[in-house]
Scaffold this motif. Structure first.
Motif, PDB file in Angstrom:
ATOM      1  N   PRO A   1      -6.142 -28.675  44.672  1.00  0.00           N
ATOM      2  CA  PRO A   1      -5.469 -29.165  46.086  1.00  0.00           C
ATOM      3  C   PRO A   1      -6.682 -30.188  46.827  1.00  0.00           C
ATOM      4  N   LEU A   2      -7.726 -30.106  46.740  1.00  0.00           N
ATOM      5  CA  LEU A   2      -8.679 -30.733  47.544  1.00  0.00           C
ATOM      6  C   LEU A   2      -8.741 -32.218  46.893  1.00  0.00           C
ATOM      7  N   LEU A   3      -8.603 -32.388  45.698  1.00  0.00           N
ATOM      8  CA  LEU A   3      -8.716 -33.475  44.973  1.00  0.00           C
ATOM      9  C   LEU A   3      -7.570 -34.419  45.405  1.00  0.00           C
ATOM     10  N   LYS A   4      -6.430 -33.514  45.332  1.00  0.00           N
ATOM     11  CA  LYS A   4      -4.912 -34.161  45.862  1.00  0.00           C
ATOM     12  C   LYS A   4      -4.839 -34.750  47.225  1.00  0.00           C
ATOM     13  N   LEU A   5      -5.805 -34.438  48.043  1.00  0.00           N
ATOM     14  CA  LEU A   5      -5.888 -34.780  49.135  1.00  0.00           C
ATOM     15  C   LEU A   5      -6.804 -36.101  49.411  1.00  0.00           C
ATOM     16  N   SER A   6      -7.779 -36.185  48.651  1.00  0.00           N
ATOM     17  CA  SER A   6      -8.738 -37.162  48.996  1.00  0.00           C
ATOM     18  C   SER A   6      -8.020 -38.602  48.789  1.00  0.00           C
ATOM     19  N   CYS A   7      -8.779 -39.658  49.413  1.00  0.00           N
ATOM     20  CA  CYS A   7      -8.310 -41.015  49.414  1.00  0.00           C
ATOM     21  C   CYS A   7      -9.345 -41.736  48.791  1.00  0.00           C
ATOM     22  N   SER A   8     -10.169 -41.075  47.940  1.00  0.00           N
ATOM     23  CA  SER A   8     -11.173 -41.683  47.410  1.00  0.00           C
ATOM     24  C   SER A   8     -10.905 -41.732  45.664  1.00  0.00           C
ATOM     25  N   ASP A   9     -11.639 -42.312  45.027  1.00  0.00           N
ATOM     26  CA  ASP A   9     -11.631 -42.530  43.533  1.00  0.00           C
ATOM     27  C   ASP A   9     -11.905 -40.994  42.831  1.00  0.00           C
ATOM     28  N   ILE A  10     -10.916 -40.507  42.520  1.00  0.00           N
ATOM     29  CA  ILE A  10     -11.399 -38.799  42.133  1.00  0.00           C
ATOM     30  C   ILE A  10     -11.652 -38.917  40.354  1.00  0.00           C
ATOM     31  N   TYR A  11     -11.802 -40.052  39.997  1.00  0.00           N
ATOM     32  CA  TYR A  11     -11.866 -39.969  38.163  1.00  0.00           C
ATOM     33  C   TYR A  11     -13.065 -39.282  37.815  1.00  0.00           C
ATOM     34  N   LEU A  12     -14.068 -39.393  38.629  1.00  0.00           N
ATOM     35  CA  LEU A  12     -15.468 -38.880  37.957  1.00  0.00           C
ATOM     36  C   LEU A  12     -15.195 -37.359  38.262  1.00  0.00           C
ATOM     37  N   ASN A  13     -14.708 -36.814  39.408  1.00  0.00           N
ATOM     38  CA  ASN A  13     -14.493 -35.319  39.469  1.00  0.00           C
ATOM     39  C   ASN A  13     -13.648 -35.004  38.496  1.00  0.00           C
TER      40      ASN A  13
END
Length: 317
Positions: free
Chosen positions: A183-195
């Motif tokens: 759920p934290l990754l869903k809220l991010s407005c950054s590029d989450i590809y690496l995560n």
């Protein structure tokens, strides 16, 4: 804001408990009862193992570590959720959220490693019983546990640092009862590809490699057991391993469901249900599945209870 190092969100809202509309008080009492059962059950196991010298063996050494980890595991999520419910708040600071995530995943890793070590212990006990004490030395047991702590902390530190670099710009409502990665990754407005890639690759190795070791251990155990001529002996060997296998599949099943499928396929309800299974239910079942069916543990617990009553009677007298 994309690519910024500092997040504009200073706190998050944990909505997990409040999203359940039916009888929130009943849900609160259920979680409180499960948490108290987890702490009390695992504390009794720790006390029984520490007080009975007959239980100072590698198997019970690993079991005591598992009980300690399960207490800490539940304590990272449930008390915060219950406190928010009592206080009528849902907030958790940005740093507090990352800290909670760090400890949740560290204890997940430790459960993972300890289940693997316990499978290896059962393999040595069943397949090499005459060499058990020479193979499972105190030094090796201490090395296996301490090495697990080191690897778990290094693994989780990497994921926490990757999460800290993300930006969270507007929405700060987490549809969960603790700060979970999905759920934290869903809220991010950054590029989450690496995560996402690191979760699938690096964390995948952390989970898959031990799971493969457990499977190999039990394949070898099964082969050894089938060579036992006595049916009673076979049943005894399988019964001692059955409880461990049940928790292994419960633990890994929920982990795989939560973290090893595409992010878009997740829903808040299913994520919460699966998370409750491995953060609350599995630690609570640990004393029952692993220990209360074991006559040595039952005998040690009986001595602990008898000693408490004896001391209490002396004080009252």
């Amino acid at each position: 804001m994309r690519g910024a190092n500092q997040s504009s969100v200073s706190e998050f809202l944990l909505l997990g408990l409040s999203r359940q509309p039916q009888q929130p008080q009943l849900l609160f009492m259920l979680f409180l009862s499960m948490y108290l059962a987890t702490v009390l059950g695992n504390l009794l196991i720790l006390l029984a193992i520490s007080m009975d010298s007959r239980l100072h063996t590698p198997m019970y050494f690993f079991l005591s570590n598992l009980s300690f980890v399960d207490i800490c595991f539940s304590s990272t999520t449930v008390p915060k959720m219950l406190a928010n419910h009592i206080l009528g708040t849902e907030t958790i600071s940005f740093s507090g959220c990352l800290t909670q995530m760090y400890f949740v995943f560290m204890f997940v890793d430790m459960d993972n490693f300890l289940l693997t070590v316990m499978a290896y212990d059962r393999f040595v006990a069943v397949c090499h019983p005459l060499h058990y004490l020479t193979k499972m030395t105190p030094q090796l047991c201490a090395l296996l546990v301490s090495g697990s702590w080191v690897i778990a902390n290094l693994d989780v530190l990497l994921h926490t640092l990757l999460m800290a670099r993300l930006s969270f710009c507007a929405d700060n409502a987490i549809p969960h009862f603790f700060c979970d990665a999905t759920p934290l990754l869903k809220l991010s407005c950054s590029d989450i590809y690496l995560n996402e890639m690191m979760i699938l690759i690096e964390a995948g190795l952390i989970m898959i490699a031990p799971f493969v070791c457990i499977l190999v251990s039990y394949i070898l155990i099964t082969c050894a057991v089938w060579r036992v001529p006595s049916t009673k002996g076979r049943w005894k060997a399988f019964s001692t391993c059955g409880s461990h296998l049940a928790v292994v599949f419960l633990f890994y099943g929920t982990i795989i469901f939560l973290y090893f499928n595409p992010l878009f396929s997740h829903s808040a309800e299913t994520d919460i249900a699966a998370a409750v299974m491995f953060t609350v239910v599995t630690p609570m079942l640990n004393p029952f599945i692993y220990s209360l069916r074991n006559k040595d543990i039952r005998g040690a617990l009986g001595k602990v209870v008898a000693m408490k009553f004896f001391l209490l009677n002396n004080e009252m007298g």
